[in-house]
Design an enzyme around this catalytic site. Sequence first.
Site, mmCIF file in Angstrom:
data_model
loop_
_atom_site.group_PDB
_atom_site.id
_atom_site.type_symbol
_atom_site.label_atom_id
_atom_site.label_comp_id
_atom_site.label_asym_id
_atom_site.label_seq_id
_atom_site.Cartn_x
_atom_site.Cartn_y
_atom_site.Cartn_z
ATOM 1 N N GLY A 88 -58.563 -43.902 26.180
ATOM 2 C CA GLY A 88 -58.830 -43.633 24.769
ATOM 3 C C GLY A 88 -60.243 -43.141 24.490
ATOM 4 C CG ASN A 139 -48.698 -47.005 26.029
ATOM 5 O OD1 ASN A 139 -48.027 -47.454 25.091
ATOM 6 N ND2 ASN A 139 -49.747 -47.634 26.524
ATOM 7 C CE LYS A 171 -52.744 -46.681 24.650
ATOM 8 N NZ LYS A 171 -54.172 -46.685 24.967
ATOM 9 C CD GLU A 213 -53.218 -46.828 31.889
ATOM 10 O OE1 GLU A 213 -52.818 -45.766 31.416
ATOM 11 O OE2 GLU A 213 -53.225 -47.897 31.251
ATOM 12 C CD GLU A 227 -54.721 -50.231 24.615
ATOM 13 O OE1 GLU A 227 -53.560 -50.268 24.188
ATOM 14 O OE2 GLU A 227 -55.347 -49.167 24.788
ATOM 15 C CB SER A 265 -58.958 -39.552 28.543
ATOM 16 O OG SER A 265 -59.495 -40.542 27.682
ATOM 17 C CG HIS A 286 -51.973 -51.007 28.608
ATOM 18 N ND1 HIS A 286 -53.119 -51.110 27.868
ATOM 19 C CD2 HIS A 286 -51.747 -49.674 28.794
ATOM 20 C CE1 HIS A 286 -53.567 -49.887 27.607
ATOM 21 N NE2 HIS A 286 -52.755 -49.000 28.157
HETATM 22 P P1 PGA Z 1 -55.100 -42.651 26.715
HETATM 23 O O1 PGA Z 1 -54.332 -44.025 26.995
HETATM 24 O O2 PGA Z 1 -54.320 -41.562 27.384
HETATM 25 O O3 PGA Z 1 -55.142 -42.522 25.236
HETATM 26 O O4 PGA Z 1 -56.461 -42.784 27.329
HETATM 27 C C1 PGA Z 1 -53.749 -44.297 28.243
HETATM 28 C C2 PGA Z 1 -53.145 -45.669 28.250
HETATM 29 O O5 PGA Z 1 -53.712 -46.572 27.641
HETATM 30 O O6 PGA Z 1 -52.074 -45.899 28.850
#
Ligand code: PGA
Length: 250
Positions: free
Chosen positions: A170, A9, A11, A164, A95, A210, A93
């Site tokens: 992140g 992803n 983003k 997640e 976010e 992460s 997601h």
């Molecule tokens: P990240 O993001 O690997 O940077 O923690 C994962 C995600 O948001 O799908």
Amino acid sequence: MRKPMVAGNWKMNGASEFASLMSTQLNQHAASIGSVDVVVCPPTLYLAQVQNDAISYASAAQNVHFEEAGAYTGETSVAMLKDLGVEYVLVGHSERREMFADTDAVVANKVAAVIARSLVPILCIGESLEQRRNGEAFEVVKKQLLSALQAVTLKGGEVVVAYEPIWAIGTGETATPEQAQEIHAYIRSVLAAEISAQVAEKTRILYGGSVSAATAAELFSQQDIDGGLVGGASLKIADFKTICSAAADL
Ligand code: PGA
């Protein structure tokens, strides 16, 4: 046997040059990742390019609107994604839930719209740090899962679930393999109890939060972890290939 999946992803990162580099590298790496469903989720603007260049991977949209068409400025329909050859869509997601008002009801509508056109939603669920500290992780994950699936009839394989934990996204703080496995096994047990044993057995459950080149292999070796949804590390081509190889080695 569930085929492992690794989805990257991006983003709101990457541009056409990065997309070309990633496509070329993944296509060259095809022989060693053939046993994995590799999925690339670029920003919508680069979906056509990523999809057109795809040999060894599939592409996914990061978002979609649930309506067929109409006055929804800035939005993309499932039919448009299908038209491009896109196979997967990230839905729910954290976010988008936090910043773009993707409520449980909106998420359920999106899941239904995606499945109705035979694309596969990658349904993201997961608890916040506060919810985990309050001992609510299981309850939150179950509620999000069942709410998102309420409008669809599943036989198995129509949806991919991504666990997640928000506190791991992140932050560099990956859930331990044991923490992740515990929730993944729980998600599978909820699918078995509330839908069917067949759906539980066939549904791929990815871990996200992460995931890195260093942590992927141990996470993916857990019984109920069928691969990963990778954010930051999917922007580093070498690391992303290492993560795909870790899934291929299962
Ligand atoms: P990240 O993001 O690997 O940077 O923690 C994962 C995600 O948001 O799908």
